[in-house]
Design a protein around this motif. Sequence first.
Motif, PDB file in Angstrom:
ATOM      1  N   ILE A  84       0.947  -0.944  -0.005  1.00 35.52           N
ATOM      2  CA  ILE A  84       0.233  -0.114  -0.119  1.00 35.52           C
ATOM      3  C   ILE A  84       0.907   1.280   0.028  1.00 35.52           C
ATOM      4  O   ILE A  84       0.577   2.249  -0.763  1.00 35.52           O
ATOM      5  N   ASN A  85       2.135   1.151   0.548  1.00 36.75           N
ATOM      6  CA  ASN A  85       2.828   2.302   0.684  1.00 36.75           C
ATOM      7  C   ASN A  85       3.478   2.589  -0.801  1.00 36.75           C
ATOM      8  O   ASN A  85       3.836   3.733  -1.210  1.00 36.75           O
ATOM      9  N   LEU A  86       3.766   1.386  -1.251  1.00 35.75           N
ATOM     10  CA  LEU A  86       4.348   1.505  -2.619  1.00 35.75           C
ATOM     11  C   LEU A  86       3.225   2.559  -3.634  1.00 35.75           C
ATOM     12  O   LEU A  86       3.599   3.363  -4.338  1.00 35.75           O
ATOM     13  N   CYS A  87       2.049   2.067  -3.347  1.00 34.26           N
ATOM     14  CA  CYS A  87       1.071   2.784  -4.254  1.00 34.26           C
ATOM     15  C   CYS A  87       0.871   4.315  -3.722  1.00 34.26           C
ATOM     16  O   CYS A  87       1.025   5.236  -4.722  1.00 34.26           O
ATOM     17  N   LEU A  88       1.092   4.619  -2.449  1.00 35.25           N
ATOM     18  CA  LEU A  88       1.174   5.874  -1.928  1.00 35.25           C
ATOM     19  C   LEU A  88       2.204   6.709  -2.418  1.00 35.25           C
ATOM     20  O   LEU A  88       2.287   7.967  -2.656  1.00 35.25           O
ATOM     21  N   SER A  89       3.241   6.109  -2.620  1.00 30.69           N
ATOM     22  CA  SER A  89       4.688   6.592  -3.180  1.00 30.69           C
ATOM     23  C   SER A  89       4.403   7.233  -4.523  1.00 30.69           C
ATOM     24  O   SER A  89       4.628   8.424  -4.787  1.00 30.69           O
ATOM     25  N   ILE A  90       3.817   6.240  -5.418  1.00 32.93           N
ATOM     26  CA  ILE A  90       3.647   6.827  -6.676  1.00 32.93           C
ATOM     27  C   ILE A  90       2.456   8.000  -6.807  1.00 32.93           C
ATOM     28  O   ILE A  90       2.706   8.750  -7.584  1.00 32.93           O
ATOM     29  N   GLN A  91       1.529   7.660  -5.818  1.00 31.03           N
ATOM     30  CA  GLN A  91       0.503   8.750  -5.795  1.00 31.03           C
ATOM     31  C   GLN A  91       1.074  10.142  -5.553  1.00 31.03           C
ATOM     32  O   GLN A  91       0.823  11.107  -6.130  1.00 31.03           O
ATOM     33  N   THR A  92       2.222   9.956  -4.624  1.00 30.86           N
ATOM     34  CA  THR A  92       2.860  11.403  -4.247  1.00 30.86           C
ATOM     35  C   THR A  92       3.703  11.996  -5.210  1.00 30.86           C
ATOM     36  O   THR A  92       3.570  13.035  -5.670  1.00 30.86           O
ATOM     37  N   PHE A  93       4.096  10.942  -6.155  1.00 29.10           N
ATOM     38  CA  PHE A  93       4.987  11.352  -7.347  1.00 29.10           C
ATOM     39  C   PHE A  93       3.733  11.999  -8.160  1.00 29.10           C
ATOM     40  O   PHE A  93       4.185  13.035  -8.923  1.00 29.10           O
ATOM     41  N   GLN A  94       2.753  11.484  -8.704  1.00 33.34           N
ATOM     42  CA  GLN A  94       1.897  11.912  -9.510  1.00 33.34           C
ATOM     43  C   GLN A  94       1.299  13.261  -9.066  1.00 33.34           C
ATOM     44  O   GLN A  94       0.964  14.289  -9.806  1.00 33.34           O
ATOM     45  N   GLU A  95       1.286  13.673  -7.667  1.00 31.59           N
ATOM     46  CA  GLU A  95       0.724  14.936  -7.237  1.00 31.59           C
ATOM     47  C   GLU A  95       1.691  15.865  -7.713  1.00 31.59           C
ATOM     48  O   GLU A  95       1.486  17.180  -7.887  1.00 31.59           O
TER      49      GLU A  95
END
Length: 347
Positions: free
Chosen positions: A109-120
């Motif tokens: 789940i943290n992997l996903c949040l890292s990508i989301q952060t990058f997308q933001e």
Amino acid sequence: MAKLEKKKLFNPNGDTDVLQWKMIGGNTTNLNDFNNMKYSWASDWYRQAMNNFWIPEEINLSQDVKDYPNLDEDERNAYNKIISFLVFLDSIQTANLPRIAEYITVSEINLCLSIQTFQECIHSQSYSYMLDSICSAEERNKILYQWKSDEHLLRRNQFIGNLYNEFQENQDAKTFLKVLMANYILEGVYFYSGFAFFYNLARNGKMPGSAQEIRYINRDENTHLWLFRNMIKELQKENPELFTRTMIEELKSMMQEGVRQEIAWGKYVIGNKIKGLNEDMISDYINYLGNLRWMGLGFNSYDSQYENEPESMSWVSQYSNANMVKTDFFEARSTAYAKSTALIDDL
Ligand code: ZN
Ligand code: ZN
């Protein structure tokens, strides 16, 4: 309520058996083990996000450079204020997501949040690129920080900002659930009158490059919404004791307050001043989205009046639905992008 423990960083004694993993309060090693993932929604999301990579500067804004000075004053004001709001939202997301991840004890789940952060980050960069292209450096700076001086904008940002701050100060499971909900509202309601504004300009033949940037952003935000929906639903499975009747009522009023604020904002910034949009359209659309997001969490509709997409706004999906547009808009310039369809289209 007991404080949530921040996950340990180096933790050789963490659990390696997926059956023992849980979203909060688990004992994670933090190892990114792509062959052992507990939540299929998280691994699916990760793959989808890899396919959605894009670069803002690859979108051509030359027509927008010509159009911007010719927008009428209300259109240009709305354009500036909406960008100012969106920059704020994407920036606070960039800063807040790693704070949430500190308490999530499952690495996938943290992997996903890292990508989301990058997308933001990419989204904030898009707005900068748009402003750099269409206006002077001085105007750009005024727009970027308008949210600090425009009282409507500031008030607008306070609700979500305060909820995010609350979790900074007090990390218990209840506050954690509320910060997930605040994210879900931001991703699912707050962006949308702004997105509709850009799409409306495009359907009136103005600022096509800006609308294209927004379509890419919109596609990402849809997947973020989907991610947070899954996190909330997973939490409900793993920690049902959090979802008391009082808590569900509180979550519902958060959604309704978010909707109320988005409508007030839409009336202030768009109102009846923009050709192709009006206050009723915005209000019907945002009420519909709020109710839809609420039902997306598995709860019953809270307003039967707003269960169907308002006809006056049905044109929006021609721009926002990644499944519908992949063959035309997400095309030529970047064939490597958008290889896959959206995860789901019910959000
Ligand atoms: Zn974003
Ligand atoms: Zn987002």
